[in-house]
Design an enzyme around this catalytic site. Structure first.
Site, mmCIF file in Angstrom:
data_model
loop_
_atom_site.group_PDB
_atom_site.id
_atom_site.type_symbol
_atom_site.label_atom_id
_atom_site.label_comp_id
_atom_site.label_asym_id
_atom_site.label_seq_id
_atom_site.Cartn_x
_atom_site.Cartn_y
_atom_site.Cartn_z
ATOM 1 N N ASP A 40 0.826 -1.206 0.000
ATOM 2 C CA ASP A 40 0.000 0.000 0.000
ATOM 3 C C ASP A 40 0.866 1.266 0.000
ATOM 4 O OD1 ASP A 40 -2.108 1.869 0.493
ATOM 5 O OD2 ASP A 40 -3.236 0.303 1.533
ATOM 6 N N THR A 81 -6.813 3.610 -2.446
ATOM 7 C CA THR A 81 -6.631 2.210 -2.042
ATOM 8 C C THR A 81 -7.703 1.281 -2.609
ATOM 9 O OG1 THR A 81 -5.523 2.852 -0.002
ATOM 10 C CG2 THR A 81 -6.489 0.662 -0.054
ATOM 11 N N LYS A 163 -6.121 -3.668 6.358
ATOM 12 C CA LYS A 163 -7.304 -2.931 5.904
ATOM 13 C C LYS A 163 -8.341 -3.906 5.353
ATOM 14 C CE LYS A 163 -4.971 1.329 4.414
ATOM 15 N NZ LYS A 163 -4.733 2.226 3.248
ATOM 16 N N ASP A 164 -9.595 -3.712 5.714
ATOM 17 C CA ASP A 164 -10.640 -4.603 5.203
ATOM 18 C C ASP A 164 -10.707 -4.581 3.679
ATOM 19 O OD1 ASP A 164 -12.259 -2.148 4.706
ATOM 20 O OD2 ASP A 164 -12.587 -2.201 6.856
ATOM 21 N N HIS A 355 -1.208 2.448 -5.302
ATOM 22 C CA HIS A 355 -0.994 3.842 -5.686
ATOM 23 C C HIS A 355 0.363 4.248 -5.146
ATOM 24 C CE1 HIS A 355 -1.842 4.794 -1.488
ATOM 25 N NE2 HIS A 355 -2.989 4.134 -1.597
ATOM 26 N N HIS A 488 -2.254 10.958 -1.664
ATOM 27 C CA HIS A 488 -2.247 10.457 -3.042
ATOM 28 C C HIS A 488 -3.624 10.653 -3.647
ATOM 29 C CE1 HIS A 488 -4.311 7.034 -1.188
ATOM 30 N NE2 HIS A 488 -3.394 7.148 -0.234
#
Length: 547
Positions: A40, A81, A163-164, A355, A488
């Site tokens: 990420d 994301t 993160k889910d 990203h 971002h």
């Protein structure tokens, strides 16, 4: 005695049979396990900046034993994301898969929605109402879905991320499981009833092991901080830091700071969040018996803590450098586990990002590079005043979010106001404002086929049903964000240029500077496996990557 003609026929038959046999072996020679890794917020230049500090078994192993696409980019905006993870695994852009942001305004429900939220399911492993999650908002299949269909559901799919959305969207609609980390005062890996009604034994065992709690310890640099010459000064004014510590400088006593920083959530924004993710992914390989037979399984792993650290400390921080040096070691032990459990040469891995990120604009300004911060609320007020003055009515703007403006079509219809006229009025007005580079309207994006430049990226991120009516583009390195840390979302290269590494079974050794796109990953893996592409795929197979 054999004639020359008979000999020729027999030789031709032998060669044909041999060729067909070889073709069959090649077609059916799929890896036992495909591992997709998303780091990420990973900029491509993290590989080159930190390369000499990496060990031989992590990033360098992928580069030396596999294929490095050095000019890989996201081919749409926005670079967030949710859209990033969806695009990697579906092989298409938000225009088709529908994940247009992390959160977006749902014009039909008249409210903001989250890319993975699903009120029809419940959390499993937590009592929190905040963890009702599924992939139902993603409109197309993922590469993992296609593998499930191809193998008659015999091939497993497991998705993992702190993160889910980093666990759920890559795993697709038909996954056997997706697991994410519930922080706060719980510190557990959880799932939802979309997948199952109880956590499997191996997850319960991991949660009970105290592994998450073990990371409440000092976070100091892996090596002497004076050797971290690839990043900026440790003490500076461009970083956020943690509540309870006056300066954003090493070391950080996470056990002491946790109570002021949402308990287990502090692990997410430290390098140890990635270590915890690697621990859990290794447990999943054993617990789910991934890659244990000849039917290809899928494991999707997203390392989310790199994003949290980047947002907090910025892309030029000592903290981000240490996070990547530690991630390199986590990758090494993860690959070592794959070698032992699945077999060296029996699995295939790709690694990319969702990203990149911009340098902290306040830092850029300090070294005389154009950058800045955008006052979105101030512009919204001026826009509403303009429309009220021109059209003599309130309420034309229904929502402003994600650099998009949504109209209230009930107000437009009631007052016989032409939507295209409002679009043109706003586009002209907003373009005159400071720090605005470009403005696009719904009419432009629906009636014009843009083939290059930023306009094409905007169009590929524009979903006719879900996106807004006017899209605003800021000047380079201008963001709506705090004065510390990175973010971002743009179509500029600091956000679009992401790593793309392949290695393992079926992968060539080498590299290319040819431009590739994030949407090419799923078609390439599909070709490797000999399965159907995801049903909305628009990317291309990268033939130079495959043996």
């Amino acid at each position: 005695m054999m004639t020359k003609r008979v000999f020729t026929i027999l030789l031709f038959t032998f060669v044909t049979i041999s060729s067909r046999s070889q073709e069959k072996r090649t077609i059916n020679n799929s890896p036992k396990l495909v591992v997709g890794i998303v780091v990420d917020q990973m900029r491509y230049d993290y590989i080159t900046r930190f390369y000499d500090r990496f060990g031989e078994g992590g990033f360098k192993r992928m580069i030396n034993e596999g294929f490095n696409c050095k000019n890989n980019h996201f081919n749409y905006v926005p670079t967030y994301t949710g859209p990033g993870h969806a695009s990697v695994y579906t092989g298409t852009t938000p225009q088709n898969h529908g994940i247009i942001s992390n959160h977006w305004y749902n014009k039909f429900e008249k409210k903001m929605v989250y890319c993975a939220s699903d009120p029809s399911v419940k959390a499993v492993g937590s009592d929190s109402d905040m963890e009702q999650m599924s992939p139902h908002r993603m409109k197309t299949t993922s590469i993992a879905d296609q593998n499930r269909l191809h193998t008659q559901l015999k091939g497993k799919t497991i998705g993992i991320a702190i993160k889910d959305r980093g666990a759920i969207l890559p795993a697709g609609h038909s996954a056997n499981g997706a697991y994410w980390f519930r922080g706060k005062n719980e510190g557990k890996w959880i799932t939802s009833t979309y997948y199952r009604n109880e956590l499997p034994d191996w997850v319960n065992k991991f949660n009970a092991s105290g592994q998450a709690t073990s990371y409440f310890k000092e976070w100091n640099t892996l090596y002497d901080i004076s050797t971290y010459v690839e990043s900026g000064d440790d003490l500076n004014e461009f970083e956020g830091g943690y509540e309870g510590k006056k300066t954003a400088t090493f070391p950080y006593d996470l056990a002491k700071l946790k109570d002021q920083n949402s308990g287990y959530d502090i692990l997410k924004s430290s390098a140890y969040g990635n270590s915890l993710t690697a621990d859990f992914a290794i447990a999943a390989i054993e617990g789910e018996q991934l890659g244990a037979d000849a039917v290809t399984d899928f494991l999707t792993v997203s390392f989310s803590s790199t994003d949290y650290v980047g947002h907090n400390f910025g892309v030029n921080s000592k903290e981000i450098q240490d996070t990547y040096l530690r991630l390199d070691k986590d990758l090494e032990r993860f690959f070592d586990t794959l070698d032992k459990k699945v077999g060296k040469g029996e699995y295939t891995v790709f690694l990319t990002a969702d990203h990149g990120a911009v340098h902290v604009p306040s830092y850029l300004k300090s070294v005389k590079i154009p950058a800045g911060y955008y006052d979105s609320e101030g512009v919204k007020e001026r826009v509403e005043e303009l429309l009220k003055e021109k059209f003599k009515v309130d309420g034309i703007i229904e929502n402003v979010s994600n650099n998009q403006i949504f109209f209230n079509y009930e107000v437009l219809d009631k007052n016989s106001i032409n939507a295209e006229e409002v679009q043109k009025t706003l586009a002209h007005f907003i373009l005159q404002q400071k720090q605005i580079d470009k403005v696009f309207t719904r009419n432009q994006l629906q009636t014009t086929n843009f083939t290059s430049g930023l306009a094409a990226l905007i169009q590929k991120g524009f979903n006719q049903k879900r996106s807004g009516d006017v899209i605003v583009v800021h000047d380079p390195a201008v963001i709506s964000y705090s004065k510390t840390g990175s973010t971002h979302g743009s179509g500029l290269t600091y956000d679009t240029h992401a790593p793309l590494l392949f290695f393992g079974q079926g992968i060539n050794k080498g590299s290319t500077t040819k431009e590739t796109h994030i949407t090419d990953i799923a078609p390439t893996i599909s070709a490797l496996l000999g399965i159907a592409f995801p049903n909305g795929a628009t990317g291309e197979v990268l033939p130079f990557v495959l043996e």
